[in-house]
Design a protein around this motif. Sequence first.
Motif, PDB file in Angstrom:
ATOM      1  N   HIS A 119      16.757   8.309  -3.704  1.00 48.35           N
ATOM      2  CA  HIS A 119      15.819   9.437  -3.816  1.00 48.35           C
ATOM      3  C   HIS A 119      14.808   9.396  -2.678  1.00 48.35           C
ATOM      4  N   VAL A 120      14.468  10.567  -2.150  1.00 51.62           N
ATOM      5  CA  VAL A 120      13.512  10.646  -1.044  1.00 51.62           C
ATOM      6  C   VAL A 120      12.272  11.419  -1.491  1.00 51.62           C
ATOM      7  N   PHE A 121      11.108  10.798  -1.307  1.00 60.54           N
ATOM      8  CA  PHE A 121       9.824  11.494  -1.430  1.00 60.54           C
ATOM      9  C   PHE A 121       9.316  11.745  -0.016  1.00 60.54           C
ATOM     10  N   ALA A 133      11.817   1.752   0.757  1.00 62.53           N
ATOM     11  CA  ALA A 133      11.267   1.697   2.112  1.00 62.53           C
ATOM     12  C   ALA A 133      10.344   2.899   2.283  1.00 62.53           C
ATOM     13  N   ALA A 134       9.210   2.666   2.906  1.00 62.32           N
ATOM     14  CA  ALA A 134       8.262   3.746   3.211  1.00 62.32           C
ATOM     15  C   ALA A 134       7.902   3.643   4.684  1.00 62.32           C
ATOM     16  N   THR A 135       7.643   4.790   5.313  1.00 61.05           N
ATOM     17  CA  THR A 135       7.449   4.800   6.759  1.00 61.05           C
ATOM     18  C   THR A 135       6.209   5.583   7.164  1.00 61.05           C
ATOM     19  N   ASP A 136       5.742   5.301   8.393  1.00 52.29           N
ATOM     20  CA  ASP A 136       4.629   6.073   8.948  1.00 52.29           C
ATOM     21  C   ASP A 136       4.975   7.547   9.067  1.00 52.29           C
ATOM     22  N   THR A 169       9.476   8.102   1.866  1.00 48.85           N
ATOM     23  CA  THR A 169       9.589   7.000   0.911  1.00 48.85           C
ATOM     24  C   THR A 169      10.953   7.144   0.242  1.00 48.85           C
ATOM     25  N   ARG A 170      11.845   6.183   0.498  1.00 51.31           N
ATOM     26  CA  ARG A 170      13.198   6.249  -0.053  1.00 51.31           C
ATOM     27  C   ARG A 170      13.347   5.179  -1.128  1.00 51.31           C
ATOM     28  N   ILE A 171      13.764   5.609  -2.347  1.00 49.13           N
ATOM     29  CA  ILE A 171      13.941   4.721  -3.495  1.00 49.13           C
ATOM     30  C   ILE A 171      15.427   4.647  -3.831  1.00 49.13           C
ATOM     31  N   PHE A 172      15.899   3.430  -4.005  1.00 46.50           N
ATOM     32  CA  PHE A 172      17.312   3.249  -4.355  1.00 46.50           C
ATOM     33  C   PHE A 172      17.396   2.299  -5.553  1.00 46.50           C
ATOM     34  N   PRO A 173      18.190   2.632  -6.584  1.00 49.62           N
ATOM     35  CA  PRO A 173      19.032   3.831  -6.734  1.00 49.62           C
ATOM     36  C   PRO A 173      18.210   5.049  -7.141  1.00 49.62           C
ATOM     37  N   ASN A 174      18.866   6.175  -7.177  1.00 49.93           N
ATOM     38  CA  ASN A 174      18.189   7.439  -7.446  1.00 49.93           C
ATOM     39  C   ASN A 174      17.452   7.439  -8.776  1.00 49.93           C
ATOM     40  N   ALA A 226      15.885   5.177 -10.236  1.00 45.51           N
ATOM     41  CA  ALA A 226      14.627   4.424 -10.211  1.00 45.51           C
ATOM     42  C   ALA A 226      13.447   5.314  -9.844  1.00 45.51           C
ATOM     43  N   ALA A 227      13.719   6.469  -9.241  1.00 51.58           N
ATOM     44  CA  ALA A 227      12.631   7.378  -8.849  1.00 51.58           C
ATOM     45  C   ALA A 227      11.910   7.944 -10.063  1.00 51.58           C
ATOM     46  N   GLU A 228      12.584   7.951 -11.221  1.00 52.47           N
ATOM     47  CA  GLU A 228      11.953   8.486 -12.423  1.00 52.47           C
ATOM     48  C   GLU A 228      10.718   7.672 -12.814  1.00 52.47           C
ATOM     49  N   ASP A 229      10.719   6.376 -12.491  1.00 48.87           N
ATOM     50  CA  ASP A 229       9.603   5.514 -12.862  1.00 48.87           C
ATOM     51  C   ASP A 229       8.729   5.164 -11.659  1.00 48.87           C
ATOM     52  N   TRP A 230       8.901   5.862 -10.569  1.00 46.77           N
ATOM     53  CA  TRP A 230       8.113   5.584  -9.362  1.00 46.77           C
ATOM     54  C   TRP A 230       6.764   6.285  -9.474  1.00 46.77           C
ATOM     55  N   THR A 231       5.686   5.515  -9.475  1.00 43.69           N
ATOM     56  CA  THR A 231       4.354   6.089  -9.689  1.00 43.69           C
ATOM     57  C   THR A 231       3.462   5.995  -8.450  1.00 43.69           C
ATOM     58  N   GLU A 232       3.992   5.478  -7.345  1.00 46.67           N
ATOM     59  CA  GLU A 232       3.172   5.346  -6.139  1.00 46.67           C
ATOM     60  C   GLU A 232       2.997   6.701  -5.461  1.00 46.67           C
ATOM     61  N   ASN A 233       1.947   6.806  -4.671  1.00 48.71           N
ATOM     62  CA  ASN A 233       1.648   8.058  -3.982  1.00 48.71           C
ATOM     63  C   ASN A 233       2.755   8.385  -2.970  1.00 48.71           C
ATOM     64  N   PRO A 234       3.269   9.616  -2.978  1.00 56.57           N
ATOM     65  CA  PRO A 234       4.323   9.977  -2.018  1.00 56.57           C
ATOM     66  C   PRO A 234       3.837   9.986  -0.566  1.00 56.57           C
ATOM     67  N   GLU A 235       2.524  10.028  -0.358  1.00 55.32           N
ATOM     68  CA  GLU A 235       1.971   9.894   0.989  1.00 55.32           C
ATOM     69  C   GLU A 235       1.750   8.406   1.248  1.00 55.32           C
ATOM     70  N   PRO A 236       2.588   7.769   2.081  1.00 51.56           N
ATOM     71  CA  PRO A 236       2.435   6.327   2.312  1.00 51.56           C
ATOM     72  C   PRO A 236       1.028   5.933   2.745  1.00 51.56           C
ATOM     73  N   PHE A 237       0.363   6.787   3.536  1.00 53.61           N
ATOM     74  CA  PHE A 237      -0.972   6.452   4.011  1.00 53.61           C
ATOM     75  C   PHE A 237      -1.985   6.404   2.870  1.00 53.61           C
ATOM     76  N   ASN A 238      -1.634   6.988   1.727  1.00 50.40           N
ATOM     77  CA  ASN A 238      -2.518   6.961   0.557  1.00 50.40           C
ATOM     78  C   ASN A 238      -1.995   6.055  -0.548  1.00 50.40           C
ATOM     79  N   ALA A 239      -1.023   5.227  -0.226  1.00 49.42           N
ATOM     80  CA  ALA A 239      -0.450   4.299  -1.205  1.00 49.42           C
ATOM     81  C   ALA A 239      -1.029   2.906  -0.959  1.00 49.42           C
TER      82      ALA A 239
END
Length: 1155
Positions: free
Chosen positions: A686-688, A763-766, A770-775, A777-790
């Motif tokens: 999954h990609v945020f 993995a998250a990038t500048d 933000t790519r979560i594997f497997p797909n 797992a994204a259902e329980d992902w609570t981090e900010n989709p903006e890496p600079f704000n995570a």
Amino acid sequence: MAVPAQTCGASRPGPARTALPWPGRSPRPGPGARRPAARPPRPLLLLLPPLLLLPLLAAPGASAYSFPQQHTMQHWARRLEQEIDGVMRIFGGVQQLREIYKDNRNLFEVQENEPQKLVEKVAGDIESLLDRKVQALKKLADAAENFQKAHRWQDNIKEEDIMYYDAKADAELDDPESEDVERGSKASNLRLDFVEDSNFKNKVNYSYTAVQIPTDIYKGSTVILNELNWTEALENVFIENRRQDPTLLWQVFGSATGVTRYYPATPWRAPKKIDLYDVRRRPWYIQGASSPKDMVIIVDVSGSVSGLTLKLMKTSVCEMLDTLSDDDYVNVASFNEKAQPVSCFTHLVQANVRNKKVFKEAVQGMVAKGTTGYKAGFEYAFDQLQNSNITRANCNKMIMMFTDGGEDRVQDVFEKYNWPNRTVRVFTFSVGQHNYDVTPLQWMACANKGYYFEIPSIGAIRINTQEYLDVLGRPMVLAGKEAKQVQWTNVYEDALGLGLVVTGTLPVFNLTQDGPGEKKNQLILGVMGIDVALNDIKRLTPNYTLGANGYVFAIDLNGYVLLHPNLKPQTTNFREPVTLDFLDAELEDENKEEIRRSMIDGNKGHKQIRTLVKSLDERYIDEVMRNYTWVPIRSTNYSLGLVLPPYSTFYLQANLSDQILQVKLPISKLKDFEFLLPSSFESEGHVFIAPREYCKDLNASDNNTEFLKNFIELMEKVTPDSKQCNNFLLHNLILDTGITQQLVERVWRDQDLNTYSLLAVFAATDGGITRIFPNKAAEDWTENPEPFNASFYRRSLDNHGYVFKPPHQDALLRPLELENDTVGILVSTAVELSLGGRTLRPAVVGVKLDLEAWAEKFKVLASNRTHQDQPQKCGPSSHCEMDCEVNNEDLLCILIDDGGFLVLSNQNHQWDQVGRFFSEVDANLMMALYNNSFYTRKESYDYQAACAPQPQGNLGAAPRGVFVPTVADFLNLAWWTSAAAWSLFQQLLYGLISHSWFQADPAEAESNPEARESSCVMKQTQYYFGSVNASYNAIIDCGNCSRLFHAQRLTNTNLLFVVAEKPLCSQCEAGRLLQKETHCPADGPEQCELVQRPRYRRGPHICFDYNATEDTSDCGRGASFPPSLGVLVSLQLLLLLGLPPRPQPQVYAYASRRL
């Protein structure tokens, strides 16, 4: 050596238990699971060297088990380190991602951030932006002075002669009890149509100006009507300014009569309560209308000042304080036979929000007694103003005296302190209804270049406590062009909804000749202002090229921040500026004090420092390196700074030119774009995407799935070289999409996460991916989709090694839910690239550990197992050491992170407490770790917090300090027309207006945010690793028994491994360390102490407090507001009968400008 007292837990061997293989699970504890008991007395901590401690570890009668020796625990620590490192090497993919970047080297360039060039460019851009506003300001001020000079005063002007848009008209028409409905509106008010404008966040009309007149000023007075007449000509200048600069926001003329004319027209934002807005009390007007002030307020509290008169004085002082800004200094004292300060402040202090609050609270405690002693009061005031050993404004000096009257002129005091130069102005205020001779008060003011005012009732307070500004403006007006200098304000909340703004101000002078002798007029007409939204200034600063932890900030001469990522006021009061000091926006240290001083002095500079930074979630402290570079912003009072971590010196810039040249179709046809499509998520993860402004037409959304959908739809239409898109952001996003997909392909897809008890890899990038594997797992992902704000992203960049982040838990919330195996612990690390000798960190990778499975694995790794399948058993005849698996009933084994939060435990009943501050789990052990310097504490204050209002406890009671007439008063006919009756009437009206003397309407409190919460100060406490890095053994002495523990840092992680005996003795109790934010009822650190160590600041570089040609003959007058007997009698009957008063009475004060 003697054997110590019985050790807690050593004499109670537990049965050996066989652990499940670590991919498996152990049963969850039931509702009756044993939990640690609570405990108060603080224990005595005995620290022993490890070699002396070892012989003591076996307690009498515990032949089967002994506390693990140091080398055993070090062995366990190494096993834990190896397991963590092994999993991160296999699944984190740091090395593989480095190779992917190198393999795609042709798709990006490495750019350099050159701090000096960057900060000078941004400062120049801000200067250019503000300079355009300055040109518009000067044009407006010149036009206003010429229009007023050409205007012919009309004594017989009528309301129907003036046509204007009354900004409050719509609200008043909706209110059946408003002024115009009651009196019938004679003015020819315009009715306008409005269109929504996103720049103003409001509905506006660009063809007209709007007028706002304070509620307590009569619109139909001759002064106001003449003011409306000549200011109408400003409308065309406003319109022409906007034609030349379409980016202009509010253009405002604030008149000294109280009239505000602003452009473009928009309806006034009427509050739920009575509208008390008066432009003359706005921060920008006060700053523009006079030079800085040193003011001493002295209040007569002799016995004759009682009841209503004392109440009037208290209110007057509070209103007077509201006319001061952060450039001013003030003290307040009361006097009778002696003078003394009303507060803890013994000298002049800065008139900032917190100091004024101290004064206002202290004034309420004044009590009337004794006899009047003007001499004591004035001598105290002059001594305060002559104290040169303190920081002060060093410009206008004045004494404001509030009294009910007296006969002494204290001429000897003025001769001693103030004559012949008269450098201190004296303003006198006769307060209340009385028959005293006011001639001495008038003489004091006239003999000392001041002014005499009368405040007979509540209705006169606001007008007469602000008109002294007219007198202070005289030297400025007489200075002419020399005083026509633009000043830029502190940050404050715009009253019309723009949000946080700064305002450029320019005084407007009366150029008419005063009288037949053609004497120059001394009156200030008002202040011209133009707003600049902070967001417009922020757009001029680089953001994504500086990395997640780089930023730009700006401060003013007071050290208050204009720009800063931590400038986030939770509540704003439009009556006060937003004043956050640079040293409060960051964690203060000596290096930052030096930087702040240099910036205030207008210097350039650069400095690399080691400093502490607070994590984004405010739970952690990191010690980091930062490069500070700063330059002044010319033509302003601001200075601009740039902060860069060393690893942000370089950044990646995607170079997709080859792909773009090959594809003339929309961006959606570019290579790698397909991996942003939801159809690829099942196989590629999954990609945020970070919710950034990639293109102008991209619709923002708080829901990342919807935002991604909007983004994809737009990309179907936009070509790669479209001018409406930010190519840097867009191309970097597509580059990182492809790079993270290759990580899936090379590393993640072929691995079995369950084998290592992982819930997800990520993995998250500048670039914003933000790519979560497997797909799933994204259902329980609570981090900010903006890496600079995570928080995990920013902390990983600042720390070497693996950063563990347990799920956040508040002590007041229920424990973690462990159902469906969804609770995980993030472990992340930065990817550091070295390309051609240039080092940078463009990404963060990590895994999400399954909490329960890793808790079981933790027990096995910290045990005496010789192989994976079989635990080591100790029989009664053998002698062996306890371990974290077999002896978990007696031995506590935990992993705590660098903030003191529980990460893993061998105690099943503590699994639902993972993420809590460890003092809430085991206060005794956490205190021992702190006392042994494993942790250091950092306390700071959050001055931008919001708190719920305190409940009022005086329901049904009369307002404190309100005069209540007796039955005898009501029966006395003379009383109904007395001063006391009239004063009570005025007090009632003011009480209704201020809405603070009566119980608030519950419905209004529910709908009004101001009634729900207010600004307050919160004390924050964070813990971070101290100086101890080695293994450490210690005994906590509990009186009749002791508790052993061992602690050791895990290499290349932010974890502390602790092994301790479980507490059995009731004496093993300690004070609890607090980590959660707490409310400071005293508004933070003691203000009385802080003012003794004032922070460095500089006032404006110009001062206009003297002019030899000033005419001081106009120095005093009375002011009265004759009551209507019919209304007065009706009010008193309502009071007598207990009927509710009308909710919104109108109180008029006739503007009385001395024209």
